[in-house]
Design a protein around this motif. Sequence first.
Motif, PDB file in Angstrom:
ATOM      1  N   ARG A 222       0.849  -1.182   0.000  1.00  0.00           N
ATOM      2  CA  ARG A 222       0.000   0.000   0.000  1.00  0.00           C
ATOM      3  C   ARG A 222       0.890   1.239   0.000  1.00  0.00           C
ATOM      4  O   ARG A 222       2.017   1.199   0.500  1.00  0.00           O
ATOM      5  CB  ARG A 222      -0.896   0.031   1.245  1.00  0.00           C
ATOM      6  CG  ARG A 222      -2.051  -0.951   1.184  1.00  0.00           C
ATOM      7  CD  ARG A 222      -3.199  -0.362   0.392  1.00  0.00           C
ATOM      8  NE  ARG A 222      -4.287  -1.314   0.248  1.00  0.00           N
ATOM      9  CZ  ARG A 222      -4.483  -2.062  -0.823  1.00  0.00           C
ATOM     10  NH1 ARG A 222      -3.652  -1.987  -1.840  1.00  0.00           N
ATOM     11  NH2 ARG A 222      -5.503  -2.886  -0.904  1.00  0.00           N
ATOM     12  N   SER A 223       0.397   2.330  -0.532  1.00  0.00           N
ATOM     13  CA  SER A 223       1.127   3.586  -0.416  1.00  0.00           C
ATOM     14  C   SER A 223       0.995   4.075   1.025  1.00  0.00           C
ATOM     15  O   SER A 223      -0.066   3.921   1.633  1.00  0.00           O
ATOM     16  CB  SER A 223       0.555   4.632  -1.376  1.00  0.00           C
ATOM     17  OG  SER A 223      -0.775   4.960  -1.022  1.00  0.00           O
TER      18      SER A 223
ATOM     19  N   ASP B 100      -4.728   7.764   0.958  1.00  0.00           N
ATOM     20  CA  ASP B 100      -5.224   8.033  -0.393  1.00  0.00           C
ATOM     21  C   ASP B 100      -6.344   7.093  -0.830  1.00  0.00           C
ATOM     22  O   ASP B 100      -6.772   7.120  -1.982  1.00  0.00           O
ATOM     23  CB  ASP B 100      -4.079   7.980  -1.401  1.00  0.00           C
ATOM     24  CG  ASP B 100      -3.328   6.653  -1.377  1.00  0.00           C
ATOM     25  OD1 ASP B 100      -3.753   5.735  -0.640  1.00  0.00           O
ATOM     26  OD2 ASP B 100      -2.311   6.534  -2.086  1.00  0.00           O
TER      27      ASP B 100
ATOM     28  N   ASP C  19      -6.500   3.920  -1.501  1.00  0.00           N
ATOM     29  CA  ASP C  19      -6.303   2.903  -2.534  1.00  0.00           C
ATOM     30  C   ASP C  19      -6.994   1.598  -2.159  1.00  0.00           C
ATOM     31  O   ASP C  19      -7.223   0.742  -3.015  1.00  0.00           O
ATOM     32  CB  ASP C  19      -4.823   2.672  -2.838  1.00  0.00           C
ATOM     33  CG  ASP C  19      -3.968   2.430  -1.607  1.00  0.00           C
ATOM     34  OD1 ASP C  19      -4.491   2.527  -0.483  1.00  0.00           O
ATOM     35  OD2 ASP C  19      -2.764   2.151  -1.770  1.00  0.00           O
TER      36      ASP C  19
ATOM     37  N   ARG D 178      -6.394   0.619  -8.162  1.00  0.00           N
ATOM     38  CA  ARG D 178      -5.468   1.325  -9.053  1.00  0.00           C
ATOM     39  C   ARG D 178      -6.206   2.226 -10.039  1.00  0.00           C
ATOM     40  O   ARG D 178      -5.606   2.748 -10.979  1.00  0.00           O
ATOM     41  CB  ARG D 178      -4.608   0.309  -9.804  1.00  0.00           C
ATOM     42  CG  ARG D 178      -3.693  -0.514  -8.908  1.00  0.00           C
ATOM     43  CD  ARG D 178      -3.055  -1.665  -9.654  1.00  0.00           C
ATOM     44  NE  ARG D 178      -4.065  -2.615 -10.133  1.00  0.00           N
ATOM     45  CZ  ARG D 178      -3.805  -3.652 -10.925  1.00  0.00           C
ATOM     46  NH1 ARG D 178      -2.564  -3.870 -11.327  1.00  0.00           N
ATOM     47  NH2 ARG D 178      -4.778  -4.463 -11.304  1.00  0.00           N
TER      48      ARG D 178
ATOM     49  N   ARG E  51       8.789   6.315   3.805  1.00  0.00           N
ATOM     50  CA  ARG E  51       8.329   4.936   3.729  1.00  0.00           C
ATOM     51  C   ARG E  51       7.663   4.572   5.052  1.00  0.00           C
ATOM     52  O   ARG E  51       7.979   5.131   6.094  1.00  0.00           O
ATOM     53  CB  ARG E  51       9.503   3.980   3.466  1.00  0.00           C
ATOM     54  CG  ARG E  51      10.185   4.193   2.119  1.00  0.00           C
ATOM     55  CD  ARG E  51       9.273   3.832   0.966  1.00  0.00           C
ATOM     56  NE  ARG E  51       9.932   3.957  -0.326  1.00  0.00           N
ATOM     57  CZ  ARG E  51       9.921   5.057  -1.072  1.00  0.00           C
ATOM     58  NH1 ARG E  51       9.289   6.132  -0.624  1.00  0.00           N
ATOM     59  NH2 ARG E  51      10.527   5.092  -2.233  1.00  0.00           N
TER      60      ARG E  51
END
Length: 252
Positions: A60-61, A65, A67, A72, A219
Amino acid sequence: MMGDPGRDPNPASHNPADAGVSSIPAGFTYFGQFVDHDITFDVSSTLDAATDANTISNMRSPALDLDSIYGRGPGLDPFLYVFPTSGPATAIKLHRGSNTPIGPGGPSNNGDKSGMVQQTNWDVPRMQGTNTAAIGDPRNDENLIIVQFQHAMLRFHNAVVDLLVAVAFAGDIFAEAKRIVTHHYQWAVVHDFLERICGVATVNNAMANVSAPIGSSFRMPVEFAVAAYRFGHSMIRDTYWVNFNFPKATLG
């Protein structure tokens, strides 16, 4: 909170003013789980073998956000979306599911059981045959409460799309709806969830002194993802009031 994990010291009361009752409403435990699934996803480690923390990849980012909702995007994960057959081409909505009506449930319109009605569109989309949730993150179908958060976000996006269509928004409706939904979600995480969990002073200090702009080298620390943030497991209560049919539901 950590002293007696998994136990509600005063299960007979839901009044935060009473001794042994948490000032944090029960649903925030699972909103926290929803947030976790938005920012961390470890598919490599296992409880059956030792794992080098330096080799764990976060799928995951590390950003709020959504997601886990949008995947995607419509181009790469079209199964999540409903594409318009008329009207603005960018008025793309998210798929919702239909539950099997087995009797009155869901919200009540008069504050007691008699006000509940049958609901047929209060689920996430599911695959025929297996009943597997067809959503951006399958972990958001782990229990009844978190899947309701997932469903609520699907409805929220679709409602914003309808609003933008109604006001004849001239730009990319999907992109604008996603932006609005994501910003509302981010505000709720910072100013409702985090302020309840960490305290207002701590949140204000972090907002003033911590910077990780989009595109930076930030990160997700593995110590946070697989250790520190799991404090939420200690917030799980014995039973939950789900609706008038299930006033003492367990998640077991």
